[in-house]
Write a protein that holds these residues in place. Structure first.
Motif, mmCIF file in Angstrom:
data_model
loop_
_atom_site.group_PDB
_atom_site.id
_atom_site.type_symbol
_atom_site.label_atom_id
_atom_site.label_comp_id
_atom_site.label_asym_id
_atom_site.label_seq_id
_atom_site.Cartn_x
_atom_site.Cartn_y
_atom_site.Cartn_z
ATOM 1 N N GLU A 26 49.256 58.702 70.913
ATOM 2 C CA GLU A 26 47.939 58.832 70.250
ATOM 3 C C GLU A 26 47.803 57.842 69.116
ATOM 4 O O GLU A 26 48.749 57.593 68.360
ATOM 5 N N GLN A 27 46.600 57.295 68.993
ATOM 6 C CA GLN A 27 46.286 56.320 67.927
ATOM 7 C C GLN A 27 45.421 56.995 66.865
ATOM 8 O O GLN A 27 44.440 57.651 67.170
ATOM 9 N N TYR A 28 45.815 56.781 65.586
ATOM 10 C CA TYR A 28 45.050 57.284 64.447
ATOM 11 C C TYR A 28 44.595 56.103 63.603
ATOM 12 O O TYR A 28 45.372 55.167 63.358
ATOM 13 N N THR A 79 60.528 59.667 73.141
ATOM 14 C CA THR A 79 59.263 60.378 73.368
ATOM 15 C C THR A 79 58.713 60.997 72.086
ATOM 16 O O THR A 79 57.550 61.400 72.054
ATOM 17 N N GLU A 80 59.519 61.077 71.042
ATOM 18 C CA GLU A 80 59.067 61.675 69.778
ATOM 19 C C GLU A 80 59.183 60.632 68.674
ATOM 20 O O GLU A 80 60.256 60.426 68.117
ATOM 21 N N MET A 81 58.103 59.964 68.389
ATOM 22 C CA MET A 81 58.128 58.902 67.377
ATOM 23 C C MET A 81 56.808 58.843 66.624
ATOM 24 O O MET A 81 55.767 59.279 67.114
ATOM 25 N N SER A 82 56.880 58.282 65.407
ATOM 26 C CA SER A 82 55.681 57.945 64.639
ATOM 27 C C SER A 82 55.880 56.523 64.130
ATOM 28 O O SER A 82 56.947 56.193 63.602
ATOM 29 N N LEU A 83 54.871 55.673 64.298
ATOM 30 C CA LEU A 83 55.022 54.270 63.897
ATOM 31 C C LEU A 83 53.681 53.705 63.446
ATOM 32 O O LEU A 83 52.624 54.299 63.709
ATOM 33 N N LYS A 84 53.782 52.570 62.768
ATOM 34 C CA LYS A 84 52.573 51.866 62.325
ATOM 35 C C LYS A 84 52.522 50.512 63.008
ATOM 36 O O LYS A 84 53.535 49.829 63.132
ATOM 37 N N TRP A 85 51.303 50.118 63.418
ATOM 38 C CA TRP A 85 51.095 48.810 64.049
ATOM 39 C C TRP A 85 49.647 48.391 63.794
ATOM 40 O O TRP A 85 48.710 49.154 64.069
ATOM 41 N N GLY A 86 49.485 47.200 63.236
ATOM 42 C CA GLY A 86 48.137 46.674 63.023
ATOM 43 C C GLY A 86 47.273 47.515 62.106
ATOM 44 O O GLY A 86 46.057 47.594 62.290
ATOM 45 N N LYS A 107 51.495 57.983 67.280
ATOM 46 C CA LYS A 107 52.481 59.050 67.429
ATOM 47 C C LYS A 107 52.694 59.332 68.910
ATOM 48 O O LYS A 107 51.738 59.355 69.699
ATOM 49 N N SER A 108 53.957 59.543 69.284
ATOM 50 C CA SER A 108 54.281 59.855 70.680
ATOM 51 C C SER A 108 54.912 61.238 70.770
ATOM 52 O O SER A 108 55.571 61.700 69.843
ATOM 53 N N SER A 109 54.694 61.861 71.914
ATOM 54 C CA SER A 109 55.297 63.174 72.175
ATOM 55 C C SER A 109 55.322 63.401 73.688
ATOM 56 O O SER A 109 54.713 62.640 74.450
ATOM 57 N N ALA A 110 56.036 64.441 74.099
ATOM 58 C CA ALA A 110 56.097 64.791 75.521
ATOM 59 C C ALA A 110 55.950 66.297 75.662
ATOM 60 O O ALA A 110 56.401 67.068 74.806
ATOM 61 N N ILE A 111 55.296 66.704 76.746
ATOM 62 C CA ILE A 111 55.027 68.127 76.952
ATOM 63 C C ILE A 111 55.055 68.435 78.443
ATOM 64 O O ILE A 111 54.702 67.592 79.271
#
Length: 438
Positions: free
Chosen positions: A435-437, A320-327, A332-336
């Motif tokens: 979320e997408q940046y 649930t807590e990650m940062s990655l690159k694609w395309g 970024k993922s998170s949980a709350i």
């Protein structure tokens, strides 16, 4: 020299690197530059193709540089091995090695231009060679006096005129024995074809030079027209991405010439463009690739885009807590806890019920047959239909991330819509945020 001024080849104060083989033409060029007082150096390539002859050529050229008191640069290539490794002809291998090395010397030792000793007969041979192989207008003007850092200051002279000057000046040079062999295409044209043509027209060199100028001017006119059409029809919709009116392309006249002018810079060949033209009235969705660019037929338009080779097929979200690159984008993922959660109505963020997710999730490209249940709808919808409704160009589909649950369900079309089945409800206890940046 009037020819240098007429074509603005270089300024008197600039340093010029002369490519000198030791043959008649390049030796004359060196002597003419010396007499004119230009600032120059001499560069010589030993291609290791003629054994002792090649070594003597190099020594002769070194002695010439010493006689003229100018800088001398030389190198030796294993041309045959290079041609084998790159699966090209020996002539092409020698050309590639020569120009790459000359550019290195030019850049490293602060020369502004590289001078090649080609003359009118070389232009004529090139034009005839291009004609036999098939060519456009660029091939018909043959060799230009100036192209980038390469200049050709002897293009105003014919081979016969060079012979006369040599005799008058009493200069010495090295004869390349391979020039007498007609096993090479260019030599065959020089030794067998041109003498016959000169029987029909003794002033053949001058005639070809006049033709060269006409074709050069025609190319300028064509380029100007192609640029006008490109400004009119190409609508930029992203970096290296264009939307082009299909109706506008279908009205081009002459069509084949203008199509080639528009798309050849992007790597598309005549045969590819013929296939494109033959597909205009077919079903949309056909893709033509030049290797670097894609052309996509999309109903009433054509989409031109650079190929996105950096997009991974699958990237896994393990936690649930990650940062990655694609395309080319960052995710970024998170949980709350839902008690501390505020709903954000933004296309760039997916807010999902964590309890319904099965890890690892997969971020991937879309595939034929993909479907999901768009937020707010009861039934499923094919992604292909969803893309059409959203007016997403065919060329951009592979840029869109598809977030897939561990059970195979598609739960988010990144930047567009989540799946209705995974939305947050009053029963949600924990929220997964992806979320997408850009």
């Amino acid at each position: 020299m009037p020819f240098i001024k007429q074509h603005a080849l270089f300024l008197p104060e600039e340093r010029i690197l002369l490519a000198v083989s030791g043959g008649r033409d390049s030796v004359l060029m060196a002597h003419l530059f010396n007499e004119a007082g230009f600032n120059f150096g001499i560069a010589h390539c030993n291609f290791s193709l003629r054994g002792e002859e090649s070594k003597k050529d190099e020594q002769f050229t070194s002695d010439l540089a010493a006689e003229l008191d100018v800088p001398f640069f030389s190198t030796t290539f294993d041309t045959i091995e290079y041609s084998r490794q790159h699966h090209i002809s020996i002539q092409m291998a020698a050309r590639d090695l020569r120009y790459d090395w000359l550019e290195e010397i030019r850049s490293d030792f602060d020369f502004q231009h590289i001078a090649i000793a080609q003359h009118q007969n070389d232009v004529m041979e090139t034009m005839l060679l291009n004609l036999t192989r098939g060519t456009g207008i660029a091939g018909m003007h043959g060799i230009l006096p100036k192209k980038g850092k390469i200049i050709r200051p002897l293009l105003f002279l014919s081979r016969e005129e060079i012979d006369v000057i040599f005799e008058e000046k009493g200069l010495s040079y090295r004869e390349d024995s391979s020039n007498k062999s007609n096993k090479y295409a260019r030599n065959k044209i020089r030794l067998d074809i041109i003498p016959i043509l000169k029987e029909l027209n003794p002033s053949l060199e001058k005639t070809f030079e006049a033709n060269r100028k006409r074709f050069e001017e025609l190319e300028i006119l064509l380029d100007r027209r192609v640029n006008e059409i490109k400004t009119e029809l190409f609508k930029e919709i992203g970096t290296d991405e264009y939307e082009i009116s299909l109706q506008g392309l279908q009205k081009l006249d002459p069509m084949d010439t203008l199509l080639y002018g528009l798309f050849h810079p992007f790597g598309f060949t005549e045969s590819m463009l013929r296939d494109l033209k033959n597909s205009w009235n077919g079903e949309p969705g056909k893709v033509f690739s030049s290797g670097s660019y894609d052309l996509n037929l999309d109903r009433n338009k054509v989409l031109l885009s650079i190929r996105k080779n950096n997009i991974q097929d699958n990237t896994y979200i393990e936690d649930t807590e990650m940062s990655l690159k694609w395309g080319g984008k960052t995710f970024k993922s998170s949980a709350i806890s839902s008690n501390h959660f505020t709903l954000r109505n933004e296309a760039s963020i997916a807010q999902l019920d964590l309890a319904l997710l099965k890890f690892p999730l997969v971020l991937r490209r879309w595939k034929d047959g993909d479907s999901f249940q768009p937020l707010g709808l009861r039934g499923k919808k094919k992604l292909s239909d969803f893309f059409i409704e959203q007016k997403i160009p065919l060329s951009r589909k592979n840029d869109i991330g598809i977030l897939e649950n561990g059970n195979g369900d598609i739960i988010w079309i990144a930047g567009f819509r989540i799946d209705e089945r995974y939305k947050i409800t009053t029963n949600t206890k924990k929220v997964f945020i992806f979320e997408q940046y850009t």
